[in-house]
Design a protein around this motif. Structure first.
Motif, PDB file in Angstrom:
ATOM      1  N   GLY A   1       0.822  -1.205   0.000  1.00 37.43           N
ATOM      2  CA  GLY A   1       0.000   0.000   0.000  1.00 37.43           C
ATOM      3  C   GLY A   1       0.849   1.245   0.000  1.00 37.43           C
ATOM      4  N   ALA A   2       1.949   1.192  -0.780  1.00 42.00           N
ATOM      5  CA  ALA A   2       2.968   2.244  -0.707  1.00 42.00           C
ATOM      6  C   ALA A   2       2.903   3.231  -1.861  1.00 42.00           C
ATOM      7  N   GLY A   3       1.815   3.235  -2.602  1.00 42.94           N
ATOM      8  CA  GLY A   3       1.718   4.143  -3.735  1.00 42.94           C
ATOM      9  C   GLY A   3       1.549   5.597  -3.336  1.00 42.94           C
ATOM     10  N   GLN A   4       0.918   5.824  -2.212  1.00 40.78           N
ATOM     11  CA  GLN A   4       0.690   7.192  -1.747  1.00 40.78           C
ATOM     12  C   GLN A   4       0.437   7.178  -0.247  1.00 40.78           C
ATOM     13  N   GLY A   5       0.264   8.347   0.315  1.00 36.48           N
ATOM     14  CA  GLY A   5      -0.116   8.466   1.717  1.00 36.48           C
ATOM     15  C   GLY A   5       0.907   7.913   2.688  1.00 36.48           C
TER      16      GLY A   5
ATOM     17  N   SER B   1       0.478   2.648 -11.453  1.00 37.59           N
ATOM     18  CA  SER B   1       0.816   4.015 -11.856  1.00 37.59           C
ATOM     19  C   SER B   1       1.301   4.860 -10.683  1.00 37.59           C
ATOM     20  N   LEU B   2       1.037   4.426  -9.459  1.00 38.76           N
ATOM     21  CA  LEU B   2       1.431   5.200  -8.277  1.00 38.76           C
ATOM     22  C   LEU B   2       2.817   4.831  -7.758  1.00 38.76           C
TER      23      LEU B   2
ATOM     24  N   VAL C   1       9.902  -2.187  -7.424  1.00 41.04           N
ATOM     25  CA  VAL C   1       8.450  -2.075  -7.297  1.00 41.04           C
ATOM     26  C   VAL C   1       7.791  -3.348  -7.821  1.00 41.04           C
ATOM     27  N   LYS C   2       6.643  -3.662  -7.260  1.00 39.82           N
ATOM     28  CA  LYS C   2       5.837  -4.779  -7.762  1.00 39.82           C
ATOM     29  C   LYS C   2       4.375  -4.492  -7.476  1.00 39.82           C
ATOM     30  N   ALA C   3       3.629  -4.248  -8.539  1.00 44.85           N
ATOM     31  CA  ALA C   3       2.204  -3.964  -8.401  1.00 44.85           C
ATOM     32  C   ALA C   3       1.428  -5.263  -8.249  1.00 44.85           C
ATOM     33  N   GLY C   4       0.359  -5.216  -7.483  1.00 43.61           N
ATOM     34  CA  GLY C   4      -0.488  -6.380  -7.332  1.00 43.61           C
ATOM     35  C   GLY C   4      -1.349  -6.292  -6.096  1.00 43.61           C
TER      36      GLY C   4
END
Length: 238
Positions: free
Chosen positions: A8-12, A36-37, A43-46
């Motif tokens: 949950g490190a894309g923002q905030g 995209s964040l 990085v690894k999205a999922g």
């Protein structure tokens, strides 16, 4: 230099935690469901509500420099809703990510740390709603209270392999999401005894403390970072 996973490190809050760890010289694998964040060297999205993806995430982390020293289980979903008409669909998505995803991420990371034979530290992002009642957050607060108990219970399993586990419960915090509410800062400044909501660095400092050797004899604890709100607990007007 240590190596960490932050979900949950894309923002905030999650983004700030990852950035602070990188600034300290650590290797950080950042995850978010929204590719995209994501920013960073690794990085690894999922979707970490998926046990299969969690296995992929941890396996990828093992290919990066250094031994895995811990993770921050920050990914979660907040669902507002009245108890009287809360839907099974909302409940499933909430439990899948907040409970199942966190549990199996801790399990996978702990196995990886145990395999290395090194000590480690895991931090779970909880919430003040896991400690105090809050309007329209019965389901969400239930999941956060469950995480607080999970952290306490896992002391039994993780301490013998020198893995510490703690939680941080943020109160009102200024993030990209809350800043969209024009009344948020004013309302939570009124409700918070210290006179203002937290910023993301306030939460990140607490998380990084638990990850660091400065807390090497602390485990099974939940630290509330809320400017004193849970001491008086006034609800917002909206």
């Amino acid at each position: 230099m240590k190596k960490y996973i932050v979900t949950g490190a894309g923002q905030g809050i999650g983004h700030q935690i990852a950035q602070q760890l990188m600034d300290e010289g650590h290797v950080v694998l950042v995850n978010d469901i929204d590719a995209s964040l994501l920013k960073g060297t690794y990085v690894k999205a999922g979707d970490v509500s998926s046990p299969a993806f969690i296995q992929e995430l941890v396996a990828y982390s093992e290919t990066l420099p250094g031994d895995l020293a811990g993770c921050v289980c920050n990914a979660g979903v907040t669902t507002f809703g009245s108890f009287w008409d809360y839907s099974p669909e909302s409940m499933k998505s909430l439990l899948d990510l907040n409970i199942q995803g966190t549990f199996f991420l801790i399990q996978a990371v702990a196995k990886s740390i145990r395999k290395s034979g090194k000590a480690g530290s895991i931090v779970v992002t909880s919430s003040v709603t896991g400690h105090q009642a809050h309007p329209d957050l019965a389901a969400y607060g239930m999941t956060k209270a469950a995480l607080n108990q999970l952290v306490q219970n896992l002391v039994i399993d993780l301490s013998p392999v020198q893995i510490r586990i703690n939680a941080v419960s943020p109160g009102a915090t200024m993030t990209e999401r809350t800043e969209k509410d024009a009344n948020y800062l004013k309302e939570w400044s009124r409700l918070t005894p210290l006179g203002k909501p937290a910023d993301v660095q306030d939460i990140a400092e607490a998380v990084c403390f638990f990850l660091s050797d400065k807390s090497k004899h602390i485990t099974g604890q939940t630290l509330i970072v809320d400017g004193g709100w849970t001491s008086v607990s006034p609800p917002p007007q909206s």
